[in-house]
Each structure stands twice: as C-alpha cells, then as structure tokens.
Design a protein around this motif. Structure first.
Motif, PDB file in Angstrom:
ATOM      1  N   GLU A 103       5.449   7.130 -61.152  1.00 43.43           N
ATOM      2  CA  GLU A 103       6.532   6.780 -62.069  1.00 43.43           C
ATOM      3  C   GLU A 103       7.783   7.601 -61.815  1.00 43.43           C
ATOM      4  N   SER A 104       7.658   8.783 -61.231  1.00 44.85           N
ATOM      5  CA  SER A 104       8.824   9.639 -61.005  1.00 44.85           C
ATOM      6  C   SER A 104       9.733   9.094 -59.918  1.00 44.85           C
ATOM      7  N   TRP A 105       9.180   8.333 -58.967  1.00 49.92           N
ATOM      8  CA  TRP A 105      10.011   7.793 -57.893  1.00 49.92           C
ATOM      9  C   TRP A 105      10.067   6.273 -57.853  1.00 49.92           C
ATOM     10  N   ASP A 106       9.239   5.592 -58.645  1.00 57.65           N
ATOM     11  CA  ASP A 106       9.278   4.135 -58.641  1.00 57.65           C
ATOM     12  C   ASP A 106      10.622   3.600 -59.141  1.00 57.65           C
ATOM     13  N   GLN A 107      11.236   4.296 -60.103  1.00 54.61           N
ATOM     14  CA  GLN A 107      12.546   3.865 -60.595  1.00 54.61           C
ATOM     15  C   GLN A 107      13.593   3.934 -59.490  1.00 54.61           C
ATOM     16  N   HIS A 108      13.502   4.940 -58.621  1.00 57.55           N
ATOM     17  CA  HIS A 108      14.427   5.024 -57.493  1.00 57.55           C
ATOM     18  C   HIS A 108      14.222   3.854 -56.538  1.00 57.55           C
ATOM     19  N   VAL A 109      12.958   3.516 -56.288  1.00 58.76           N
ATOM     20  CA  VAL A 109      12.643   2.421 -55.373  1.00 58.76           C
ATOM     21  C   VAL A 109      13.175   1.099 -55.914  1.00 58.76           C
ATOM     22  N   GLN A 110      13.020   0.868 -57.215  1.00 57.83           N
ATOM     23  CA  GLN A 110      13.514  -0.377 -57.808  1.00 57.83           C
ATOM     24  C   GLN A 110      15.031  -0.470 -57.711  1.00 57.83           C
ATOM     25  N   LYS A 111      15.718   0.630 -57.937  1.00 57.04           N
ATOM     26  CA  LYS A 111      17.179   0.644 -57.826  1.00 57.04           C
ATOM     27  C   LYS A 111      17.622   0.352 -56.396  1.00 57.04           C
ATOM     28  N   LEU A 112      16.921   0.925 -55.423  1.00 60.44           N
ATOM     29  CA  LEU A 112      17.293   0.707 -54.028  1.00 60.44           C
ATOM     30  C   LEU A 112      17.006  -0.724 -53.592  1.00 60.44           C
ATOM     31  N   ASN A 113      15.910  -1.293 -54.070  1.00 60.68           N
ATOM     32  CA  ASN A 113      15.617  -2.696 -53.741  1.00 60.68           C
ATOM     33  C   ASN A 113      16.739  -3.617 -54.196  1.00 60.68           C
ATOM     34  N   LYS A 114      17.209  -3.406 -55.398  1.00 68.62           N
ATOM     35  CA  LYS A 114      18.292  -4.225 -55.935  1.00 68.62           C
ATOM     36  C   LYS A 114      19.605  -3.956 -55.213  1.00 68.62           C
ATOM     37  N   PHE A 115      19.849  -2.704 -54.907  1.00 72.43           N
ATOM     38  CA  PHE A 115      21.097  -2.326 -54.246  1.00 72.43           C
ATOM     39  C   PHE A 115      21.193  -2.904 -52.837  1.00 72.43           C
ATOM     40  N   LEU A 116      20.076  -2.929 -52.116  1.00 72.25           N
ATOM     41  CA  LEU A 116      20.090  -3.360 -50.714  1.00 72.25           C
ATOM     42  C   LEU A 116      19.877  -4.859 -50.537  1.00 72.25           C
ATOM     43  N   GLU A 117      19.624  -5.577 -51.597  1.00 70.54           N
ATOM     44  CA  GLU A 117      19.366  -7.014 -51.473  1.00 70.54           C
ATOM     45  C   GLU A 117      20.505  -7.770 -50.792  1.00 70.54           C
ATOM     46  N   PRO A 118      21.796  -7.506 -51.112  1.00 72.17           N
ATOM     47  CA  PRO A 118      22.881  -8.234 -50.416  1.00 72.17           C
ATOM     48  C   PRO A 118      22.973  -7.917 -48.930  1.00 72.17           C
ATOM     49  N   TYR A 119      22.277  -6.856 -48.474  1.00 70.22           N
ATOM     50  CA  TYR A 119      22.340  -6.471 -47.067  1.00 70.22           C
ATOM     51  C   TYR A 119      21.244  -7.136 -46.229  1.00 70.22           C
ATOM     52  N   ASN A 120      20.420  -7.970 -46.833  1.00 65.20           N
ATOM     53  CA  ASN A 120      19.387  -8.670 -46.072  1.00 65.20           C
ATOM     54  C   ASN A 120      20.015  -9.436 -44.907  1.00 65.20           C
ATOM     55  N   ASP A 121      19.363  -9.398 -43.771  1.00 65.56           N
ATOM     56  CA  ASP A 121      19.928 -10.009 -42.566  1.00 65.56           C
ATOM     57  C   ASP A 121      20.234 -11.489 -42.757  1.00 65.56           C
ATOM     58  N   SER A 122      19.375 -12.193 -43.479  1.00 59.53           N
ATOM     59  CA  SER A 122      19.590 -13.624 -43.684  1.00 59.53           C
ATOM     60  C   SER A 122      20.848 -13.890 -44.504  1.00 59.53           C
ATOM     61  N   ILE A 123      21.096 -13.068 -45.507  1.00 58.32           N
ATOM     62  CA  ILE A 123      22.293 -13.239 -46.336  1.00 58.32           C
ATOM     63  C   ILE A 123      23.542 -12.880 -45.546  1.00 58.32           C
ATOM     64  N   GLN A 124      23.462 -11.804 -44.764  1.00 56.15           N
ATOM     65  CA  GLN A 124      24.608 -11.390 -43.965  1.00 56.15           C
ATOM     66  C   GLN A 124      24.956 -12.450 -42.911  1.00 56.15           C
ATOM     67  N   ALA A 125      23.941 -13.038 -42.274  1.00 59.04           N
ATOM     68  CA  ALA A 125      24.198 -14.062 -41.269  1.00 59.04           C
ATOM     69  C   ALA A 125      24.806 -15.309 -41.881  1.00 59.04           C
ATOM     70  N   GLN A 126      24.473 -15.584 -43.116  1.00 53.47           N
ATOM     71  CA  GLN A 126      24.977 -16.779 -43.789  1.00 53.47           C
ATOM     72  C   GLN A 126      26.418 -16.611 -44.260  1.00 53.47           C
ATOM     73  N   LYS A 127      26.777 -15.413 -44.708  1.00 57.31           N
ATOM     74  CA  LYS A 127      28.067 -15.217 -45.361  1.00 57.31           C
ATOM     75  C   LYS A 127      29.113 -14.488 -44.512  1.00 57.31           C
TER      76      LYS A 127
END
Length: 336
Positions: free
Chosen positions: A101-125
């Motif tokens: 629980e001490s680091w899962d919140q960090h992981v969830q924040k990073l997942n959301k933060f990095l979602e727009p950087y997914n290769d498929s989204i970048q290639a599309q836009k």
C-alpha cells in the motif's frame, strides 16, 4: 400639557398600508402616479443601459489586444521549472518495499500519467520528427492550426516505461523510477540551439561550504556523466545534512544515493519537442520526460536529491526560485 397620540387600531393600520400601495382617489401606486413611475423607469433603463454598453465596449476593445492562443504577458515564466512524478506532498518519495500500500498509490499515479505516452496513441496523434533541431511551425500570415507535435513514445523510457513490468516501475524491489518533466513555456526555445550536457555531483551543505575548511576541489564528488549534443537533464545530490563533511570531501547523500540510470539515455531531451505553442494550438502535445531509476539507494535513510537541467538559456542558480530549472526532492527506501 402633553398631548397623547391617538392609538390606531390594527384595522386602521392595514387600511393605511392598502391606501399607500394603491390610492384609488389619486391613482397613485406606492406614492407615485403612473407618469412619475414611467419617468423613473425610463431614467434607470437609459442609465444602466449606458453602463452596460460602456462595459461591453471596454471588454471588446481589450479582447482585441489579446490572442486566443498565446498569453500576452509571460514575464513571470521566463525560466521553466521542473517537477517530478509521482507528485507527492512536500515532494517526499517514500517507499516501504514490504508494504504494498505504501507504493501502490505511486504506481497508480504513474499509470495514469504515462497513458498518453503509449506508442499507439503517439503514432495516431503525433508526427515522427527529425531529431536535433526545433520543430517550428510558423503561421506565415495564415493561421496554422492546430500545430503538430512530435512523438515521445513510452518505450523510450526503457526500464521505467512500466510496460510488462512485474516490478511496478521498480517500487516493489526498492529500485524506484522517478520521472522529471519541465513546465511548459509558450514559444520557448530550450537550449538556444546549443549542445547540452549532464553533470552528476554530490553537494556539500551551504554552511560547510562557507567555512572553507576543505579545498574547492573537494566540493564535488565525480560521477559517470556524459556530454550531450541536445537538451538534457542532470541529476545531482543536494546535501542538506547538518553534520560535517568527512575530511576526504565525500558527500554522505551522494554515497547513500548510490548509482542510477536515466531514460532516455543520459537524460537526453531532444530539441525537436520545442517550441511549445500553447494548449489550444498544440492540442496533442506531450512534453518530453526523463526517467531516473535509482538502483541501490541505502535503505532506511532519507536522501536529498536534486535534478537540474543544463541548458544555455535556463538559469538554475536563482536562490529565490528553488524550482527554476531544477527540482529537489527526498527519497527514502524502507526495508525490514
């Protein structure tokens, strides 16, 4: 001789109020005739209509002087600041390896933060740009809208991309990734088209530097750094401990931090991600990132870390602004 005022009954008071509201003899409503009310209403209609027209005119004139896409004044944003992700209170990144629980919140924040950087989204836009030079898109007299942005793919973050990563950005193994991003400044040409480099140093506390007990050469602890030909971040250690520096000049924070790797390689950020044209123009813009993976931080010790960007046109030594071209945060890895 005192004359007592005749006391009115409740019915008389009601009748007087009724007569005040509407007097059938004089045809007055609340003490005024219809003509009087008409003149008053006409006056206030003209008066407030004039005020409304004047306010509307001044607002219209002001709006003609500003752009819908670019702020008119940017003097307070001459030097971009840095920030980290995951963003925490007081910029303290604390990880307890045995406590999910001490680091899962960090992981969830990073997942959301990095979602727009997914290769498929970048290639599309976004576009595949030529590295090593600015991606300028001038209007040339015709509004060039929207501006295209260069791709920054999540896979460029290597071991910190979080793609198929069972270690959850290294937080489950005590080797966390911290992401550094630069705040956006419209029409800012980062680096002034000059080569950049990364420096990694351990710093002594200010009160020890001022005493002059050690030669200037002992202020810095060398680390493996690389010269770059573009826009880059550097990570160094901000020694804030109050204990004296050892005689050999080593920085305790530098030793506790250990080694780290940066993604993209050497913390490089290419010039092609600049300039930034604003949120309305650059609708799909994703700012470049630098990921720092700390490999062997001394456990159960709080380490002060400072990351700064080295660019010809970004000052990082302004003591009045601790975030100008740099960011300082604390890192602690707890292990039992």
């Amino acid at each position: 001789m005192v004359i007592q005022k005749e006391k009115k009954s409740c019915g008389q008071v009601v009748e007087e109020w009724k007569e005040f509201v509407w007097n059938p003899r004089t045809h007055q409503f609340m003490g005024r005739t219809g003509t009087s009310w008409a003149f008053i209403l006409l006056f206030y209609l003209i008066f407030y209509g004039f005020l409304t027209a004047m306010f509307t005119l001044t607002m219209w004139v002001m709006l003609q002087t500003v752009s819908d896409h670019t702020p008119k004044y940017q003097d307070r944003l001459a030097t971009p600041g840095l920030m980290i992700r995951p963003k925490t209170e007081n910029l303290d990144v604390v990880v307890n390896v045995s406590d999910t629980e001490s680091w899962d919140q960090h992981v969830q924040k990073l997942n959301k933060f990095l979602e727009p950087y997914n290769d498929s989204i970048q290639a599309q836009k976004n576009d595949v740009c030529r590295p090593g030079r600015y991606y300028e898109q001038p209007d040339n007299g015709v509004l060039n809208y929207p501006k295209r942005a260069c791709q920054f793919n999540r896979t460029q973050l290597g071991d910190c991309s979080g793609i198929g990563d069972p270690t959850h950005y290294g937080y489950s193994t005590g080797q966390p990734c911290v992401f550094i991003k630069m705040n956006r400044v419209i029409n800012f040409y980062a680096g002034a088209n000059q080569s950049m480099n990364v420096t990694c140093v351990g710093k002594r506390p200010r009160h020890h530097r001022d005493k002059g007990k050690h030669p200037a050469s002992s202020f810095l602890t060398p680390s493996p750094c690389f010269l770059l030909s573009s826009y880059s971040f550097s990570c160094s250690l901000l020694a804030l401990l109050q204990k004296p520096v050892p005689e050999d000049g080593r920085d305790e924070d530098a030793e506790n931090l250990g080694s780290f790797v940066m993604f993209p390689a050497n913390g490089n950020i290419d010039l092609m991600y600049f300039p930034y044209y604003g949120k309305k123009f650059h609708v799909n813009y994703t700012q470049p990132l630098v990921a720092v993976k700390f490999l062997n931080v001394t456990p159960n010790v709080e380490v002060n870390v400072e990351c700064r960007i080295n660019a010809a046109n970004i000052a990082t030594d302004d003591e009045r602004d601790k975030f100008a071209g740099r960011v300082a945060f604390k890192l602690r890895i707890n292990k039992t």
